[in-house]
Design an enzyme around this catalytic site. Structure first.
Site, mmCIF file in Angstrom:
data_model
loop_
_atom_site.group_PDB
_atom_site.id
_atom_site.type_symbol
_atom_site.label_atom_id
_atom_site.label_comp_id
_atom_site.label_asym_id
_atom_site.label_seq_id
_atom_site.Cartn_x
_atom_site.Cartn_y
_atom_site.Cartn_z
ATOM 1 N N ILE A 48 0.830 -1.208 0.000
ATOM 2 C CA ILE A 48 0.000 0.000 0.000
ATOM 3 C C ILE A 48 0.865 1.260 0.000
ATOM 4 O O ILE A 48 0.492 2.296 -0.560
ATOM 5 C CB ILE A 48 -0.913 -0.018 1.257
ATOM 6 C CG1 ILE A 48 -1.872 -1.221 1.189
ATOM 7 C CG2 ILE A 48 -1.681 1.275 1.403
ATOM 8 C CD1 ILE A 48 -2.549 -1.548 2.513
ATOM 9 N N TYR A 202 -0.224 -8.915 16.057
ATOM 10 C CA TYR A 202 -0.548 -7.936 15.020
ATOM 11 C C TYR A 202 -1.815 -7.155 15.422
ATOM 12 O O TYR A 202 -1.840 -5.917 15.352
ATOM 13 C CB TYR A 202 -0.746 -8.657 13.688
ATOM 14 C CG TYR A 202 -1.179 -7.760 12.549
ATOM 15 C CD1 TYR A 202 -0.261 -6.926 11.908
ATOM 16 C CD2 TYR A 202 -2.503 -7.749 12.104
ATOM 17 C CE1 TYR A 202 -0.650 -6.109 10.858
ATOM 18 C CE2 TYR A 202 -2.902 -6.930 11.053
ATOM 19 C CZ TYR A 202 -1.978 -6.114 10.426
ATOM 20 O OH TYR A 202 -2.368 -5.296 9.393
ATOM 21 N N LYS A 206 -2.137 -3.127 16.192
ATOM 22 C CA LYS A 206 -3.017 -2.245 15.423
ATOM 23 C C LYS A 206 -3.938 -1.453 16.360
ATOM 24 O O LYS A 206 -4.321 -0.325 16.058
ATOM 25 C CB LYS A 206 -3.811 -3.059 14.393
ATOM 26 C CG LYS A 206 -2.929 -3.621 13.278
ATOM 27 C CD LYS A 206 -2.448 -2.557 12.324
ATOM 28 C CE LYS A 206 -0.999 -2.555 12.016
ATOM 29 N NZ LYS A 206 -0.557 -1.486 11.122
#
Ligand SMILES: NC(=O)c1ccc[n+]([C@@H]2O[C@H](COP(=O)([O-])OP(=O)(O)OC[C@H]3O[C@@H](n4cnc5c(N)ncnc54)[C@H](OP(=O)(O)O)[C@@H]3O)[C@@H](O)[C@H]2O)c1
Length: 318
Positions: A48, A202, A206
């Site tokens: 991204i 993870y 986040k």
């Protein structure tokens, strides 16, 4: 035959429904120019981050690709310069798994670049293992490295008339939590190293992105800097490179059927970085180029403050 056709029609209907309600993202449309402005995008050699950097370069910004792998980053610089026609695209080494590397990057940047308008904290990993400083990989890279980077660059951001910090989080923050006792004992938010623990770590990291954005916005009130976090969508990138065998087999099929391409994945980042009039929403979370709610933990100001204080201590800032 008619049963088979009915089943096929049902499958197609479910696919279309899922695609348009869950997976299809919005596109950011704006002609805003970034001539004379400088942006940093972490982890911009692939995924991204690369189309994010490309879009900023096309708008005329000076774009710093903050990446850990020289060869991959220089290839991305070449591609982005060629496609954007902008020669003001540069690589500066940054390994977020090393607090020393973060400090070195900030020192080099502050010495050589007189302004900073956009800091896009995009890099991320789903991985087990430890950073150079002994922190769990996801916590260290996704949260702590970006936390330190942002704080070291904050004064330069404040010098710009209007500047923004954009933290790329994930919908999976909803499955995250922050256990400060574990952080004290293990320098991590999980206790194990299997791929399940890597996934859990993870999600926790986040949530840290969401909490960091919230507390940063509180601390930046009254300054010229605002900040935002976001879920980019479900995007076909290299994020799953450390997945187990089963996921590795399923991933390409899912990604062909449902996932957006990296350019689609850059849209909400670009929205948070460039949309006019977003300042009153500093500290908030976006997805599909629109404001979204975060999990209950993500709205917890006391948790956000505590994470900030602990992160300052872990980085040696307090
Ligand atoms: N893909 C999705 O569906 C999805 C969904 C929700 C959120 N996100 C978030 O989107 C962001 C971008 O991920 P992506 O999907 O584009 O993944 P990706 O294709 O794996 O790209 C991740 C980028 O981060 C860099 N990176 C990893 N560890 C680093 C470190 N220690 N120091 C500096 N850079 C490092 C990678 O560099 P190397 O190439 O050198 O490894 C790469 O440039 C991440 O924050 C991720 O959590 C992605």
């Amino acid at each position: 035959m008619s049963i088979l056709l009915s089943v096929l029609a049902g499958v197609l209907a479910v696919y279309i429904l899922l695609y348009y309600t869950v997976f299809k993202g919005a596109r950011f449309k704006s002609s805003v120019s970034l001539k004379g402005k400088t942006a940093i995008v972490t982890g911009s050699n692939t995924g991204i981050g690369k189309p994010t950097a490309l879009d900023l370069a096309k708008r005329g910004a000076r774009v710093i690709l903050a990446c850990r792998n020289k060869q991959k980053a220089e290839a991305a610089v070449y591609d982005i310069r060629k496609e954007s026609g902008n020669s003001q695209v540069l690589f500066m080494p940054l390994d977020l798994a090393s607090l020393k590397s973060v400090r070195d990057f900030a020192e080099t940047f502050l010495k050589s670049e007189p302004r900073l308008d956009l800091l896009i904290n995009n890099a991320g990993v789903i991985a087990s293992g430890k950073t150079d400083d002994g922190f769990g990989m996801a916590f260290g890279v996704n949260h702590l490295g970006h936390f330190l980077l942002t704080l070291l660059l904050l004064d330069r951001l404040k010098q710009a008339e209007h500047s923004r910090v954009v933290n790329v989080s994930a919908l999976l923050h909803r499955l995250g939590s922050v256990d400060f006792n574990l952080l004290n004992t293990h320098k991590d938010l999980v206790t194990g190293q299997s791929s399940w623990y890597a996934f859990r770590a993870y999600c926790h990291s986040k949530l840290c992105n969401v909490l960091f954005t919230r507390e940063l916005a509180n601390r930046l009130e009254g300054t010229s800097v605002t900040c935002y976090c976001l879920h980019p969508g479900v995007i076909a990138t290299e994020i799953g490179r450390n997945m187990g065998l089963v996921q590795k087999l399923v991933y390409p099929i899912m990604s062909k059927l449902f996932f957006l391409d990296p350019e689609g994945g850059a849209q909400t980042t670009l929205y948070c970085a460039l949309q006019e009039g977003l300042e009153p929403l500093s500290g908030r979370y976006f997805s599909s180029c629109a404001l979204q709610n975060v999990s209950a933990d993500g709205r917890d100001d006391a948790l956000a403050r505590k994470l900030w204080e602990v992160s300052e201590r872990l980085c040696g800032l307090a």
